[in-house]
Write a protein that holds these residues in place. Sequence first.
Motif, short mmCIF file in Angstrom:
data_model
loop_
_atom_site.label_atom_id
_atom_site.label_comp_id
_atom_site.label_asym_id
_atom_site.label_seq_id
_atom_site.Cartn_x
_atom_site.Cartn_y
_atom_site.Cartn_z
N MET A 99 0.83 -1.18 0.00
CA MET A 99 0.00 0.00 0.00
C MET A 99 0.88 1.25 0.00
O MET A 99 1.90 1.29 0.66
N GLN A 115 -3.35 3.57 -1.49
CA GLN A 115 -3.53 3.04 -2.84
C GLN A 115 -2.74 1.74 -2.95
O GLN A 115 -1.63 1.64 -2.46
N GLU A 116 -3.34 0.76 -3.60
CA GLU A 116 -2.66 -0.51 -3.81
C GLU A 116 -1.44 -0.31 -4.69
O GLU A 116 -1.46 0.50 -5.64
N GLU A 117 -0.38 -1.01 -4.37
CA GLU A 117 0.82 -0.98 -5.21
C GLU A 117 0.56 -1.81 -6.45
O GLU A 117 0.00 -2.91 -6.37
N GLU A 118 0.99 -1.29 -7.59
CA GLU A 118 0.80 -2.02 -8.84
C GLU A 118 2.01 -2.89 -9.10
O GLU A 118 3.15 -2.46 -8.94
#
Length: 70
Positions: A1, A65-68
Amino acid sequence: MILKNRLKEKRAALNVNQQEMGKLCGVSRQTISLIERGDYSPSITLALTIAKVCGVNVEEIFYLQEEEDE
């Protein structure tokens, strides 16, 4: 995250520059700049102070935010 923020937008809505925001929050202009760029994650105390100065809940400025995956 990853911790993301909308500080620049909230600061613009208040019509204050980074220097003024720093004074209102008790930190330097550089700290505000680092937070806006995502290069510095504020303490809980500072995040809550920023939200209070902006007149919003902390979640309206800071969010995860989710890590890509690459």
